[in-house]
Design a protein around this motif. Sequence first.
Motif, PDB file in Angstrom:
ATOM      1  N   VAL A 250      -4.921  12.406   4.021  1.00  0.00           N
ATOM      2  CA  VAL A 250      -3.535  12.636   4.031  1.00  0.00           C
ATOM      3  C   VAL A 250      -2.052  12.151   3.817  1.00  0.00           C
ATOM      4  O   VAL A 250      -1.609  11.626   5.170  1.00  0.00           O
ATOM      5  N   LYS A 251      -2.191  11.748   2.811  1.00  0.00           N
ATOM      6  CA  LYS A 251      -1.089  10.728   2.238  1.00  0.00           C
ATOM      7  C   LYS A 251       0.466  11.309   1.677  1.00  0.00           C
ATOM      8  O   LYS A 251      -0.348  12.561   0.769  1.00  0.00           O
ATOM      9  N   LEU A 252       1.126  10.911   2.401  1.00  0.00           N
ATOM     10  CA  LEU A 252       2.558  11.604   2.239  1.00  0.00           C
ATOM     11  C   LEU A 252       3.307  10.923   1.090  1.00  0.00           C
ATOM     12  O   LEU A 252       3.626  11.345   0.829  1.00  0.00           O
ATOM     13  N   PHE A 253       3.046   9.911   0.966  1.00  0.00           N
ATOM     14  CA  PHE A 253       3.612   8.362  -0.078  1.00  0.00           C
ATOM     15  C   PHE A 253       2.085   7.496  -0.170  1.00  0.00           C
ATOM     16  O   PHE A 253       1.844   7.284   0.506  1.00  0.00           O
TER      17      PHE A 253
ATOM     18  N   GLY B 151      -2.044   0.089  -3.001  1.00  0.00           N
ATOM     19  CA  GLY B 151      -2.620  -0.069  -1.628  1.00  0.00           C
ATOM     20  C   GLY B 151      -1.587   0.074  -0.313  1.00  0.00           C
ATOM     21  O   GLY B 151      -0.387  -0.034  -0.570  1.00  0.00           O
ATOM     22  N   GLY B 152      -1.770   1.005   0.396  1.00  0.00           N
ATOM     23  CA  GLY B 152      -0.506   1.444   1.241  1.00  0.00           C
ATOM     24  C   GLY B 152       0.048   2.618   0.876  1.00  0.00           C
ATOM     25  O   GLY B 152      -0.006   2.580   0.038  1.00  0.00           O
ATOM     26  N   SER B 153      -0.546   3.606   2.587  1.00  0.00           N
ATOM     27  CA  SER B 153       0.821   4.582   1.878  1.00  0.00           C
ATOM     28  C   SER B 153       1.517   4.986   2.828  1.00  0.00           C
ATOM     29  O   SER B 153       0.806   4.797   4.341  1.00  0.00           O
ATOM     30  N   ILE B 154       2.013   5.874   3.302  1.00  0.00           N
ATOM     31  CA  ILE B 154       3.063   7.040   4.280  1.00  0.00           C
ATOM     32  C   ILE B 154       2.089   8.390   4.528  1.00  0.00           C
ATOM     33  O   ILE B 154       1.270   8.983   4.477  1.00  0.00           O
ATOM     34  N   THR B 155       0.503   7.580   6.291  1.00  0.00           N
ATOM     35  CA  THR B 155       0.606   8.672   6.392  1.00  0.00           C
ATOM     36  C   THR B 155       0.314   9.106   7.658  1.00  0.00           C
ATOM     37  O   THR B 155       1.350   8.708   8.681  1.00  0.00           O
ATOM     38  N   LEU B 156       0.395   9.516   8.748  1.00  0.00           N
ATOM     39  CA  LEU B 156       0.074   9.819   9.864  1.00  0.00           C
ATOM     40  C   LEU B 156      -0.849   9.845  10.865  1.00  0.00           C
ATOM     41  O   LEU B 156      -1.640   9.594  12.351  1.00  0.00           O
TER      42      LEU B 156
ATOM     43  N   SER C 144       7.970  -1.360   3.188  1.00  0.00           N
ATOM     44  CA  SER C 144       8.137   0.253   2.097  1.00  0.00           C
ATOM     45  C   SER C 144       7.409   1.604   3.201  1.00  0.00           C
ATOM     46  O   SER C 144       7.859   2.468   2.704  1.00  0.00           O
ATOM     47  N   TYR C 145       6.393   1.165   2.908  1.00  0.00           N
ATOM     48  CA  TYR C 145       5.630   2.317   4.028  1.00  0.00           C
ATOM     49  C   TYR C 145       5.576   2.299   5.061  1.00  0.00           C
ATOM     50  O   TYR C 145       4.661   3.302   5.838  1.00  0.00           O
ATOM     51  N   MET C 146       5.893   0.731   5.825  1.00  0.00           N
ATOM     52  CA  MET C 146       5.402   0.692   7.029  1.00  0.00           C
ATOM     53  C   MET C 146       6.761   1.743   8.334  1.00  0.00           C
ATOM     54  O   MET C 146       6.197   2.036   9.188  1.00  0.00           O
ATOM     55  N   VAL C 147       8.064   0.950   7.715  1.00  0.00           N
ATOM     56  CA  VAL C 147       9.026   1.526   8.127  1.00  0.00           C
ATOM     57  C   VAL C 147       8.777   3.339   8.272  1.00  0.00           C
ATOM     58  O   VAL C 147       9.170   3.561   9.498  1.00  0.00           O
ATOM     59  N   PRO C 148       8.731   3.950   7.232  1.00  0.00           N
ATOM     60  CA  PRO C 148       8.481   5.281   7.157  1.00  0.00           C
ATOM     61  C   PRO C 148       7.621   5.775   8.150  1.00  0.00           C
ATOM     62  O   PRO C 148       7.425   6.990   9.320  1.00  0.00           O
ATOM     63  N   ASN C 149       6.307   4.787   8.365  1.00  0.00           N
ATOM     64  CA  ASN C 149       5.277   5.647   9.167  1.00  0.00           C
ATOM     65  C   ASN C 149       5.711   5.083  11.054  1.00  0.00           C
ATOM     66  O   ASN C 149       5.211   6.272  11.522  1.00  0.00           O
TER      67      ASN C 149
END
Length: 168
Positions: free
Chosen positions: A24-27, A32-37, A142-147
């Motif tokens: 379930v990718k939010l972005f 590679g790499g994504s914002i997820t839960l 850029s994706y780990m900080v939002p995570n």
Amino acid sequence: MKGNTRILVEGALAASLALALSYVKLFRMPQGGSITLENVPLLIFALRYGLKAGFGAGAVAGLLQLILGGYVAHPIQALLDYPIAFGALALAGATPRRHWIGITAGTLARLSCHVASGVVFFASYAPEGQNPLLYSLVYNGSYMVPNLLISILLIEILWKRLPSPAGR
């Protein structure tokens, strides 16, 4: 023995939930790499049961992701980006009373694994003349900080609703 079985079962559930949430990718980032839960169940498990159990559940989740579609450029990269990176989330268990500190430590440890992998194995993606370390840090950050921010928020909301962990 009942406590160990419960920890093992909860660890397996945390790993499988992390795997399910990874889809379930939010972005999604282009390379590679994504914002997820996906971090949330692993961080909660590490906060509840500590470093050793947390590393085990995280490593299993990382291995599952690797087996079910991970990108492999080199065997060391595969270890860094999957079982070691997700196992590193276990650092959250080092400070179980100060959740946000533990969550931040675990997420920064995972980020460090991805940055190291990026510098060593994906430096060619950096624009010409740009430092590969800086490129990898900005890209992965850029994706780990939002995570990280999402994880802190969700875990603080969920924590009060969780039953006491077995053996603690």
